[in-house]
Design a protein around this motif. Structure first.
Motif, PDB file in Angstrom:
ATOM      1  N   ASN A  85       0.823  -1.212   0.000  1.00 46.59           N
ATOM      2  CA  ASN A  85       0.000   0.000   0.000  1.00 46.59           C
ATOM      3  C   ASN A  85       0.858   1.264   0.000  1.00 46.59           C
ATOM      4  O   ASN A  85       0.526   2.265  -0.653  1.00 46.59           O
ATOM      5  N   LEU A  86       1.959   1.218   0.716  1.00 43.15           N
ATOM      6  CA  LEU A  86       2.861   2.368   0.732  1.00 43.15           C
ATOM      7  C   LEU A  86       3.484   2.591  -0.641  1.00 43.15           C
ATOM      8  O   LEU A  86       3.616   3.739  -1.094  1.00 43.15           O
ATOM      9  N   ILE A  87       3.855   1.526  -1.314  1.00 46.42           N
ATOM     10  CA  ILE A  87       4.445   1.656  -2.647  1.00 46.42           C
ATOM     11  C   ILE A  87       3.413   2.209  -3.631  1.00 46.42           C
ATOM     12  O   ILE A  87       3.725   3.067  -4.476  1.00 46.42           O
ATOM     13  N   LEU A  88       2.184   1.749  -3.536  1.00 47.07           N
ATOM     14  CA  LEU A  88       1.132   2.269  -4.421  1.00 47.07           C
ATOM     15  C   LEU A  88       0.887   3.754  -4.175  1.00 47.07           C
ATOM     16  O   LEU A  88       0.679   4.520  -5.121  1.00 47.07           O
ATOM     17  N   SER A  89       0.910   4.164  -2.920  1.00 50.94           N
ATOM     18  CA  SER A  89       0.750   5.590  -2.623  1.00 50.94           C
ATOM     19  C   SER A  89       1.934   6.397  -3.141  1.00 50.94           C
ATOM     20  O   SER A  89       1.766   7.521  -3.638  1.00 50.94           O
ATOM     21  N   LEU A  90       3.130   5.823  -3.047  1.00 47.53           N
ATOM     22  CA  LEU A  90       4.315   6.508  -3.560  1.00 47.53           C
ATOM     23  C   LEU A  90       4.230   6.677  -5.072  1.00 47.53           C
ATOM     24  O   LEU A  90       4.529   7.754  -5.612  1.00 47.53           O
ATOM     25  N   VAL A  91       3.815   5.627  -5.777  1.00 44.18           N
ATOM     26  CA  VAL A  91       3.657   5.721  -7.229  1.00 44.18           C
ATOM     27  C   VAL A  91       2.580   6.737  -7.583  1.00 44.18           C
ATOM     28  O   VAL A  91       2.748   7.575  -8.487  1.00 44.18           O
ATOM     29  N   GLY A  92       1.458   6.699  -6.861  1.00 41.00           N
ATOM     30  CA  GLY A  92       0.374   7.642  -7.140  1.00 41.00           C
ATOM     31  C   GLY A  92       0.774   9.085  -6.897  1.00 41.00           C
ATOM     32  O   GLY A  92       0.402   9.983  -7.671  1.00 41.00           O
ATOM     33  N   ALA A  93       1.532   9.344  -5.826  1.00 36.20           N
ATOM     34  CA  ALA A  93       1.968  10.711  -5.540  1.00 36.20           C
ATOM     35  C   ALA A  93       2.923  11.221  -6.615  1.00 36.20           C
ATOM     36  O   ALA A  93       2.822  12.374  -7.063  1.00 36.20           O
ATOM     37  N   CYS A  94       3.852  10.381  -7.062  1.00 43.84           N
ATOM     38  CA  CYS A  94       4.811  10.811  -8.089  1.00 43.84           C
ATOM     39  C   CYS A  94       4.124  11.025  -9.435  1.00 43.84           C
ATOM     40  O   CYS A  94       4.448  11.966 -10.166  1.00 43.84           O
TER      41      CYS A  94
END
Length: 257
Positions: free
Chosen positions: A159-168
């Motif tokens: 979930n953290l990686i998905l949020s990181l991808v979404g933010a970038c």
């Protein structure tokens, strides 16, 4: 109108005399009951807040997780997303202050009650992803990586990686809309691309299309079609699978004579 005033005065006196003549009911004292708060807070949030106009009520780790998660998950509410980040920053400041007092031996280590965990980092990263704050999510990721070895309750999750991808991805689109130069537009995408390269080796999370496709689409959105194709071909090696050959159709039955 003196006569009307006098009549009203006499009428009020009669009513008061009648009230005095009526037997009064004796008030039975109630037993001591628990005072119900004006609002019904969630678990982990204090129900009493004397300075409610100046600061939020006192909360523990569970209360902070609840309020950050609930506000970050609201749909289309930018003010609530920012409120979730403010509460996360407040919790972080309290945690750092407690750690400073413990290091300076002004408090005992057992008095440290505020401590961020994976659920706090994930909830804050969701709000950052919706706001396009890619540097903040990157800071959360690096903080987890730095302290992951000393704490067993911290880990880099999917979930953290998905949020990181979404933010970038959102940050790159916003920078293109604001007409930044090409290097600044691709800076968030390049940062998350480096993390995805060693995702499975460093964190044990298998790289999937849900991580790669948004990144490739963002590269294509800002006009870097070559980079988009390279990302897909590099990360999704087994994206094409040979379909099995169709079974031959059965021969038609012979017509009756």
């Amino acid at each position: 109108y003196p006569r009307q005033r006098e009549a009203n005065t006499n009428k009020n006196k009669m009513n008061s005399n009648n009230d005095r003549m009526r037997p009064r009911t004796r008030r039975v004292p109630r037993p001591k009951e628990k005072i119900v708060p004006r609002w019904h807070p969630h678990d982990g949030i204090a129900d009493a807040n004397p300075s409610f106009r100046m600061e939020p009520p006192a909360m523990n780790n569970r209360g902070y997780a609840s309020i950050i998660r609930r506000n970050s998950r609201k749909r289309g509410k930018v003010s609530l997303w920012r409120h979730a980040l403010r509460m996360y920053d407040k919790m972080k400041a309290e945690e750092l202050e407690q750690q400073h007092l413990i290091r300076t031996k002004k408090r005992h280590p057992s008095t440290a009650t505020i401590l961020r965990s994976t659920e706090h980092f994930e909830a804050a990263s969701v709000a950052c992803a919706k706001l396009g704050l890619w540097r903040e999510v990157l800071g959360i990721y690096r903080e987890i990586v730095d302290t992951e070895g000393t704490r067993a309750d911290l880990a880099v999750t999917d979930n953290l990686i998905l949020s990181l991808v979404g933010a970038c991805v959102r940050a790159a689109k916003m920078r293109r809309k604001q007409k930044f130069v090409e290097e600044e537009q691709r800076a968030p995408l390049d940062a998350v691309r480096e993390i995805l390269v060693g995702l499975e080796v460093n964190h044990g999370i298998p790289l999937a299309s849900r991580h790669v496709n948004p990144l490739a689409a963002a590269y294509q959105h800002i006009g870097l079609t070559v980079e988009s194709s390279v990302v897909v071909q590099t990360f999704l090696v087994n994206r094409l699978s040979v379909a099995p050959a169709p079974a031959p159709a059965p021969a038609p039955a012979p017509a009756p004579a």
